[in-house]
Design an enzyme around this catalytic site. Structure first.
Site, PDB file in Angstrom:
ATOM      1  CE1 TYR A 214      -4.268   1.411   0.099  1.00  0.00           C
ATOM      2  CE2 TYR A 214      -3.402   2.815   1.849  1.00  0.00           C
ATOM      3  CZ  TYR A 214      -4.384   2.508   0.925  1.00  0.00           C
ATOM      4  OH  TYR A 214      -5.502   3.320   0.825  1.00  0.00           O
ATOM      5  N   GLY A 215       1.940   1.188  -0.831  1.00  0.00           N
ATOM      6  CA  GLY A 215       2.849   2.325  -0.961  1.00  0.00           C
ATOM      7  C   GLY A 215       2.433   3.209  -2.108  1.00  0.00           C
ATOM      8  CB  SER A 216       4.504   5.018  -4.577  1.00  0.00           C
ATOM      9  OG  SER A 216       4.326   5.806  -5.710  1.00  0.00           O
ATOM     10  CD  GLN A 217       2.645   2.841  -9.421  1.00  0.00           C
ATOM     11  OE1 GLN A 217       1.542   2.553  -9.881  1.00  0.00           O
ATOM     12  NE2 GLN A 217       3.307   3.902  -9.833  1.00  0.00           N
TER      13      GLN A 217
ATOM     14  CB  SER B 162       1.790  -3.049   7.636  1.00  0.00           C
ATOM     15  OG  SER B 162       1.592  -1.937   6.790  1.00  0.00           O
TER      16      SER B 162
ATOM     17  CG  HIS C 199      10.033  -2.555 -12.715  1.00  0.00           C
ATOM     18  ND1 HIS C 199      10.425  -2.240 -14.003  1.00  0.00           N
ATOM     19  CD2 HIS C 199      11.169  -2.633 -11.999  1.00  0.00           C
ATOM     20  CE1 HIS C 199      11.756  -2.140 -14.032  1.00  0.00           C
ATOM     21  NE2 HIS C 199      12.224  -2.384 -12.833  1.00  0.00           N
TER      22      HIS C 199
ATOM     23  CD  GLU D 259      20.989  31.454 -13.858  1.00  0.00           C
ATOM     24  OE1 GLU D 259      20.573  30.830 -14.851  1.00  0.00           O
ATOM     25  OE2 GLU D 259      20.591  32.618 -13.577  1.00  0.00           O
TER      26      GLU D 259
END
Ligand code: NAD
Ligand code: MG
Length: 331
Positions: free
Chosen positions: A24-27, A50, A107, A226
């Protein structure tokens, strides 16, 4: 090139099926919530204790341990960190797989480099959003979506593509477009992109520019604006309208200077080194190094993280961002 949109995908393929989203993280949070709002029966698989467990429950999701979620589900999407997937797969996922189930990835690393070898009687596909998880979630809630890649590694049921497309539709991917690829192509291009351009190349280009100005005696704050700060403004123009919008928006001086000097810097020697990076990815030597680094507890990664944190560039940046209160708020 094969590209699919909403009308090519049938969410009905997932009717009566349960989808387990592991992690249940980023994705993970984005896939689980988007699927649920698309009407898919979702369960989230997590470790007992968790910190994400109550978070997912508060969001209205059904949460189970990883083995229970795998046992209960027909489609199992593995959204754990890539380096922890092989262990969790061997101990908690594979023992609960049944013929005809589908194993999914975002992935291709573990399948392509043989770190996970699923049994022949399950489907194996990949739906890889080409954007970070928070964007997968936010665009979905806005009625839009992040483009995805779809690849089939094993089609045991004859249904793998239909299930993969339905999954991609459920997370909003077909709203933007889903492109067909292979685990090999996705893995090799993803690793190359992050090493040579997006993460490795860009950060080192900015660091080298910053250090060149500072070492020549210019104020670090000026060098930071810059070479680092303005990068976002340039990249936003490219994102919105391609290189032509960027070249159009900058001054003629910047356009002439950039077009004539850029190729002197990024010349054939850099292209040759890029080719070597790609070769190390393709022949598996990068994967071998990264797997060994993880087995050893990531000593090199931890050292490099500390080195980056202590650079002058990072210290100057933190100070300057502090003056601009609107920067750094999570979108
Ligand atoms: P993450 O680190 O954000 O989340 C991982 C989740 O797994 C967390 O909820 C963590 O608590 C949980 N977890 C870790 N170890 C566990 C264990 N042993 N048992 C159960 N749960 C465990 O990971 P992420 O960035 O969302 O990546 C997930 C997958 O998505 C990876 O395959 C990654 O390559 C892929 N991906 C990520 C992005 C991205 O932008 N982050 C984009 C495309 C694809
Ligand atoms: Mg990537």
């Amino acid at each position: 090139m094969q590209i699919w949109y909403d009308s090519d995908a049938d969410l009905g393929v997932l009717a009566g099926k349960k989808v387990a989203v592991l992690g249940y993280g980023s994705q993970g949070h984005a896939h689980a919530l988007n699927l649920k709002e698309s009407g898919v029966d979702v369960v989230v698989g997590l470790r007992e204790g968790s910190s994400s467990w109550p978070k997912a429950q508060e969001a209205g999701l059904n949460v189970m341990t990883v083995p229970d979620a795998v046992a209960a589900a027909d489609v199992i999407m593995i959204l754990l960190p890539d380096q922890t997937q092989p262990d969790v797969y061997a101990t908690q996922i594979e023992p609960n797989l049944k013929p005809g189930k589908a194993l999914a990835f975002a992935h291709g690393f573990n399948i392509h480099f043989g770190q996970i070898v699923p049994p022949q009687d399950v489907d194996v596909f990949m739906v890889a959003p080409k954007g970070p998880g928070h964007l997968v979630r936010r665009l979905y809630t806005e009625g839009r979506g992040v483009p995805c890649l779809l690849a089939i590694h094993q089609d045991a049921t004859g249904n793998a593509k239909a299930v993969g497309l339905a999954y991609a539709k459920g997370i909003g991917g077909t709203r933007a477009g889903v492109i067909e690829t292979t685990f090999k192509e996705e893995t090799e291009t993803d690793l190359f992109g992050e090493q040579a351009v997006l993460c490795g190349g860009v950060s080192e280009l900015m660091r080298a520019g910053f250090e060149t100005l500072v070492n020549a005696g210019y104020q670090p704050e000026i060098a930071y604006f810059e070479c680092i700060h303005e990068m976002k403004l340039i990249v936003d123009l490219i994102y919105e309208g391609g290189m032509s919008r960027m070249w159009y928006s900058v001054s003629d001086t910047a356009e002439y200077g950039g077009m004539t000097r850029g190729p002197k810097l990024i010349d054939d020697s850099v292209r040759q080194k890029m080719g070597q990076l790609l070769e190390d990815i393709r022949n598996g030597s990068f994967a071998k190094e990264w797997v060994a680094e993880n087995k050893a507890g990531q000593p090199k990664l931890q050292k490099l993280r500390q080195e980056w944190k202590s650079t002058l560039l990072e210290k100057v940046g933190a100070k300057l961002r502090g003056m601009m209160s609107w920067i750094g708020k999570k979108s």
